[in-house]
Design a protein around this motif. Structure first.
Motif, PDB file in Angstrom:
ATOM      1  N   VAL A  39      19.800 -18.229 -56.177  1.00 23.17           N
ATOM      2  CA  VAL A  39      19.213 -17.336 -55.196  1.00 23.17           C
ATOM      3  C   VAL A  39      20.105 -16.532 -54.602  1.00 23.17           C
ATOM      4  O   VAL A  39      21.313 -16.696 -54.488  1.00 23.17           O
ATOM      5  CB  VAL A  39      18.762 -18.705 -54.061  1.00 23.17           C
ATOM      6  N   ASP A  41      20.677 -14.849 -51.066  1.00 16.10           N
ATOM      7  CA  ASP A  41      20.399 -15.129 -49.907  1.00 16.10           C
ATOM      8  C   ASP A  41      21.175 -13.813 -49.062  1.00 16.10           C
ATOM      9  O   ASP A  41      22.013 -13.554 -48.896  1.00 16.10           O
ATOM     10  CB  ASP A  41      20.974 -16.486 -49.014  1.00 16.10           C
ATOM     11  N   PHE A 327      15.551 -23.240 -50.804  1.00 17.16           N
ATOM     12  CA  PHE A 327      14.718 -22.871 -52.004  1.00 17.16           C
ATOM     13  C   PHE A 327      13.648 -24.078 -51.958  1.00 17.16           C
ATOM     14  O   PHE A 327      12.618 -23.799 -52.273  1.00 17.16           O
ATOM     15  CB  PHE A 327      15.771 -22.730 -53.088  1.00 17.16           C
ATOM     16  N   THR A 330      10.916 -23.520 -49.680  1.00 13.74           N
ATOM     17  CA  THR A 330      10.088 -22.190 -49.890  1.00 13.74           C
ATOM     18  C   THR A 330       9.126 -22.824 -51.004  1.00 13.74           C
ATOM     19  O   THR A 330       8.192 -22.370 -51.318  1.00 13.74           O
ATOM     20  CB  THR A 330      10.856 -21.043 -50.128  1.00 13.74           C
ATOM     21  N   MET A 360      13.278 -14.449 -53.681  1.00 11.02           N
ATOM     22  CA  MET A 360      14.603 -15.271 -53.261  1.00 11.02           C
ATOM     23  C   MET A 360      15.753 -14.947 -54.280  1.00 11.02           C
ATOM     24  O   MET A 360      17.014 -15.223 -54.046  1.00 11.02           O
ATOM     25  CB  MET A 360      14.289 -16.721 -53.652  1.00 11.02           C
TER      26      MET A 360
END
Length: 457
Positions: A39, A41, A327, A330, A360
């Motif tokens: 991921v 961010d 994560f 989502t 993501m």
């Protein structure tokens, strides 16, 4: 179904099913699991110093938390405090980042810019050349961050075309008026926080910022959209052919939680800006995933002691911990639960798994200049890999988190699946709930100049 061959720090090849692993290779069996890029961010606040409040974490704690959530790259902020040049702000922030366990990029919070347009352009071009191709501006937060319309317009005009401006959008006059009225009425408890920053303030500010950006020819990225109407405004601008392009993100708190939380005994857990919204304003915010370019966290690790120091919402630091849960939340809401709801006849659109990887990982990496090194499972990309086991159901509990907050806003929520294994540049840093990374292994990843996303020229 395929295998990833990792050599050193990068993905060397994608092997066809059944193709033999090289002799002596370590094999990580991901059978039954989903394999995603780590991921990325693009919106975190680790070791945040606002000039008024400071989070109690540091970069070792913040990136440890991220790693347990499958986050392998954060893009945080360097703050230009009064009297600082961009170079000084960047140098100071990089020193704070040294204990990081994962890789990181930085945006610049701009608070001062020369009034001479040519000089302002030189400042921003130099910043981009230092590997920081994005800046952050605020339409609220007097006196430390607030930028009025003239300041916004000047900054937009000074930006190189290959730079992106992130904007926190709330109409400062509406927020100030709503807050003053609540204070005058003696309604300063946490229960009134949502009323102090009405959703109309966000929507109006987005409309105005998009207009100013179009006048000046600046590419903008609207952070933490908390209402479905906010995303619709961005979508309308994009459909009208806005040049340069506009982008937006949302965060798990805005599609999992609503303002009813302010009536709970632990309302301090949910103080953030923008606040949680009435459910009628959220509708199904994540159903707008085709318009979104990212799901971020806006992570802030304030402790319970900091949250509870004062009982007035006007004096309570705003921000929620979220890196470790983003994560799973989502995936659960946008993929698993949306599919169940669709099967039950509800008019929702589950997020396809490649689109989840886009939101993501890939698009945040593209927008902020670290793709395809980050955000991709491609030969030559850094071997930042998240192995997610979708089988178990897990209840989120504060005692299981690795922040120092002492709470989670998602207490008691059940998610589908768990982060099983995380690799960062080919090194296993999390395995079955055990941290294997060392402080200081993270690296600063310079961002390349901004390039519009495909289809958003």
């Amino acid at each position: 179904a395929a295998d990833l061959l990792v050599r050193g720090e990068v993905i060397a090849a994608i092997l066809a099913p059944g193709e033999a692993a090289p002799t002596g290779a370590r094999v990580i069996d991901a059978g039954g699991c989903l394999v995603f890029p780590g991921v990325v961010d693009p919106h975190t606040h680790i070791q945040l110093d606002t000039g008024i409040y400071r989070t109690a974490d540091d970069w070792e704690i913040g990136t440890r938390t991220a790693a347990f959530g499958g986050v392998t790259t954060v893009i945080d902020f360097a703050t230009q405090f009064p009297g600082m040049t961009f170079e000084q702000a960047l140098e100071a922030r990089l020193a704070e980042c040294a204990p990081a366990m994962i890789d990181y990029g930085l945006h610049m919070m701009v608070t001062e810019l020369p009034r001479d347009l040519a000089e302002a352009r030189r400042w921003l071009a130099n910043l981009r050349n230092l590997g920081v191709p994005s800046i952050k501006l605020y339409t609220t937060y007097r006196p430390n961050y607030y930028a009025d319309d003239a300041t916004l317009l000047h900054t937009f005009r000074a930006m190189p075309p290959d730079m992106l401006a992130m904007i926190h959008c709330e109409n400062d006059a509406l927020v100030t008026d709503a807050t003053a009225r609540l204070v005058e009425a003696g309604r300063t408890g946490w229960a009134y926080h949502g009323q102090s920053r009405p959703p109309e303030a966000e929507v109006e500010a987005i409309r105005r910022v998009l207009y100013l950006a179009q006048v000046a020819g600046a590419a903008v990225y609207i952070v933490h959209n908390s209402t479905a109407e906010s995303v619709r405004v961005v979508d309308a601008a994009r459909r009208s052919g806005s040049r340069p392009p506009v982008y937006c993100e949302t965060c798990p708190q805005y599609f999992w939680l609503d303002d009813s939380r302010y009536q709970e005994p632990n309302a301090e857990h949910f103080i953030l800006q923008p606040p949680l919204r009435p459910a009628a304003w959220q509708v199904d915010l994540l159903d707008a995933w085709p318009v979104l370019s990212a799901v971020s966290t806006d992570h802030c690790d304030y402790t319970l002691a900091q949250k509870r120091e004062f009982t007035e919402f006007t004096r309570t630091p705003g921000g929620l911990p979220g890196l470790e849960t983003s994560f799973a939340l989502t995936y659960t809401y946008g993929v698993h639960r949306a599919w169940e709801r669709q099967q039950a006849g509800e008019p929702v659109r589950p997020i396809p798994l490649p689109e989840l990887a886009r939101l993501m990982s890939a698009d945040p990496a593209r927008l902020f200049g670290v793709f395809p090194r980050k955000g991709a499972l491609l030969p030559g990309s850094d071997a930042d890999i998240l192995i997610y086991d979708p089988a178990p159901t897990v209840t989120i509990r504060a005692e299981d988190q690795h922040t120092i907050a002492g709470y989670t806003p998602y207490e008691g929520i059940t998610v589908q699946g768990r982060v099983r294994t995380v690799l960062s540049r080919g090194e296993v840093i999390v395995e079955d709930g055990t941290l294997r990374a060392s402080p200081g292994r993270g690296r600063f990843v310079r961002g390349a100049p901004f390039v519009p996303l495909p289809g958003c020229q």
